[in-house]
Motif scaffolding. Structure first.
Motif, short mmCIF file in Angstrom:
data_model
loop_
_atom_site.label_atom_id
_atom_site.label_comp_id
_atom_site.label_asym_id
_atom_site.label_seq_id
_atom_site.Cartn_x
_atom_site.Cartn_y
_atom_site.Cartn_z
N LEU A 246 10.25 1.57 -13.37
CA LEU A 246 10.44 2.98 -13.73
C LEU A 246 10.70 3.83 -12.49
O LEU A 246 11.50 4.77 -12.53
CB LEU A 246 9.22 3.49 -14.49
CG LEU A 246 9.06 2.99 -15.92
CD1 LEU A 246 7.73 3.46 -16.50
CD2 LEU A 246 10.21 3.47 -16.79
N VAL A 247 10.03 3.50 -11.39
CA VAL A 247 10.26 4.23 -10.14
C VAL A 247 11.70 4.02 -9.67
O VAL A 247 12.38 4.96 -9.24
CB VAL A 247 9.26 3.79 -9.07
CG1 VAL A 247 9.66 4.34 -7.70
CG2 VAL A 247 7.86 4.27 -9.41
N TRP A 248 12.20 2.81 -9.75
CA TRP A 248 13.58 2.54 -9.35
C TRP A 248 14.57 3.32 -10.21
O TRP A 248 15.59 3.81 -9.72
CB TRP A 248 13.88 1.04 -9.43
CG TRP A 248 13.46 0.28 -8.20
CD1 TRP A 248 12.37 -0.51 -8.06
CD2 TRP A 248 14.13 0.27 -6.94
NE1 TRP A 248 12.30 -1.02 -6.79
CE2 TRP A 248 13.38 -0.56 -6.07
CE3 TRP A 248 15.28 0.88 -6.45
CZ2 TRP A 248 13.75 -0.80 -4.76
CZ3 TRP A 248 15.66 0.65 -5.13
CH2 TRP A 248 14.90 -0.18 -4.30
N VAL A 249 14.28 3.43 -11.50
CA VAL A 249 15.15 4.22 -12.39
C VAL A 249 15.15 5.68 -11.95
O VAL A 249 16.21 6.33 -11.90
CB VAL A 249 14.69 4.08 -13.86
CG1 VAL A 249 15.41 5.10 -14.74
CG2 VAL A 249 14.94 2.67 -14.37
N MET A 250 13.98 6.21 -11.62
CA MET A 250 13.88 7.60 -11.19
C MET A 250 14.63 7.81 -9.87
O MET A 250 15.33 8.82 -9.70
CB MET A 250 12.40 7.98 -11.02
CG MET A 250 12.19 9.42 -10.60
SD MET A 250 10.46 9.87 -10.64
CE MET A 250 9.81 8.75 -9.40
N VAL A 251 14.50 6.87 -8.96
CA VAL A 251 15.20 6.97 -7.68
C VAL A 251 16.72 6.92 -7.89
O VAL A 251 17.47 7.67 -7.25
CB VAL A 251 14.74 5.85 -6.73
CG1 VAL A 251 15.63 5.78 -5.50
CG2 VAL A 251 13.29 6.09 -6.30
N ALA A 252 17.18 6.05 -8.79
CA ALA A 252 18.61 5.96 -9.08
C ALA A 252 19.12 7.28 -9.66
O ALA A 252 20.24 7.71 -9.35
CB ALA A 252 18.88 4.82 -10.05
N LEU A 253 18.29 7.93 -10.49
CA LEU A 253 18.69 9.21 -11.07
C LEU A 253 18.83 10.27 -9.98
O LEU A 253 19.77 11.06 -9.98
CB LEU A 253 17.66 9.66 -12.11
CG LEU A 253 17.95 10.99 -12.83
CD1 LEU A 253 19.25 10.89 -13.61
CD2 LEU A 253 16.80 11.35 -13.76
N ILE A 254 17.91 10.28 -9.03
CA ILE A 254 17.99 11.23 -7.91
C ILE A 254 19.22 10.96 -7.07
O ILE A 254 19.94 11.88 -6.68
CB ILE A 254 16.71 11.15 -7.05
CG1 ILE A 254 15.49 11.60 -7.86
CG2 ILE A 254 16.86 11.99 -5.79
CD1 ILE A 254 14.18 11.41 -7.14
N ALA A 255 19.51 9.68 -6.81
CA ALA A 255 20.69 9.33 -6.01
C ALA A 255 21.98 9.73 -6.71
O ALA A 255 22.99 10.06 -6.06
CB ALA A 255 20.69 7.84 -5.71
N SER A 256 21.98 9.71 -8.05
CA SER A 256 23.19 10.06 -8.80
C SER A 256 23.56 11.53 -8.63
O SER A 256 24.66 11.93 -9.01
CB SER A 256 23.01 9.75 -10.29
OG SER A 256 22.12 10.67 -10.91
#
Length: 322
Positions: free
Chosen positions: A112-122
């Motif tokens: 879930l943390v990786w998903v959140m980080v990917a969203l921030i990077a997007s």
């Protein structure tokens, strides 16, 4: 390097100093984001740096909780506004338990943390904006929370774009009317593009409540009306050559209804607000507070979608932008 490497190993422990450093990096990224245009090159770089800082923070947060002897479920408290501030303070001040030892972690939580980080990077490709005034009504209304995407090519005629004001650097949202090489003039409130009037078809009057917005602005109306009563504007459907059809508003005769003919030089755009009598746009020079001709290099993105209205206006949920 040890600080970076250990952030990816959630089984270990992190002391107070390491956790404070991780939290400080996130704060610095948030401050930088608040000072930069989200879709500018610098804003994109900060978005990527913010994603990395967030990843480091969550890794060290999980290790810090283990060092304190707390459950990993406390990590999700760090995602709650205000609660997160208190929790960070406790984690920064509380001593490490003498019996703390490395241990397992939840792979689902890490995913879930990786998903959140990917969203921030997007965020390098998109950004949200809040509409404070009615200069683009009815297309974009005060309180609309909109989504814009980064420009990968020059905007087309009729696109609603986000750009940095050539003088102040503030973000503006307007519609592209004139492209490089075009000749643009306003004559009695009608756009004359390359010598040809842009057609307008009368539409039903547009009405909104005559009340102040959350940003302290009030709508301008066709006739004076008392607060709380309907504010009426004349409406017309305007169609650009090869562009979209959209609604423009009018509340009478104003100075900006008639302008000299402008020749748009290479590398520049002529933009207008859809609420023609309530917009400082390319009709007004930069010296008088307008935006003048907008350099293409200042265009950051194109507005695609109204997500919702912060003022609760009807019909503003997930609405595509004409």
């Amino acid at each position: 390097m040890s600080f970076l490497r250990t952030a990816f190993d959630w089984r270990g422990l992190t002391g107070r100093a390491g956790f404070v450093l991780a939290a400080a990096l996130v704060v610095l990224m948030l401050i930088a984001q608040g000072r930069l245009s989200p879709l500018s090159p610098a804003g994109a770089a900060v978005a990527l740096a913010g994603a990395m800082a967030t990843l480091l923070f969550w890794g060290h947060a999980r290790r810090r909780l283990r060092a304190m002897g707390w459950s990993g479920w406390w990590m999700w408290g760090l995602a709650v506004p205000l609660v997160s501030l208190a929790l960070v303070a406790v984690m920064a001040l509380r001593r490490t338990r003498p019996d703390a030892a490395p241990g397992p972690f939840s792979k689902a939580g890490r995913a879930l943390v990786w998903v959140m980080v990917a969203l921030i990077a997007s965020r390098v490709a998109w950004a949200p904006y809040i509409i404070p005034t009615g200069s683009m009504s009815p297309t974009l209304q005060p309180g609309d929370y909109v989504l814009a995407t980064r420009s990968l090519s020059s905007p087309g005629r009729g696109s609603v774009v986000v750009f940095r004001h050539p003088v102040t650097g503030q973000d503006f949202l307007k519609r592209v009317i004139g492209l490089p090489g075009d000749r643009v003039q306003m004559r009695d409130g009608q756009v004359i593009l390359n010598g040809t009037p842009v057609p307008q078809v009368p539409a039903p009057d547009w009405t909104e409540p005559n009340r102040p917005t959350a940003f302290g602005t009030r709508p301008r109306c066709l006739t004076p009306t008392a607060p709380g009563t309907p504010c009426i504007k004349q409406a017309a459907r305007e169609t650009l050559p090869g562009g979209p059809t959209y609604t423009v508003l009018n509340i009478g005769t104003h100075r900006t209804d008639n302008t000299v003919e402008l020749h748009i030089p290479e590398g520049h755009l002529f933009v207008l607000g859809d609420n023609r009598d309530n917009s400082l746009d390319s009709r007004v020079t930069q010296g008088l507070g307008g935006v003048g001709l907008v350099p293409l290099t200042h265009v950051a993105g194109r507005v695609r979608l109204v997500l919702y209205s912060q003022e609760g206006r009807e019909g503003r949920l997930l609405r595509t932008v004409e």
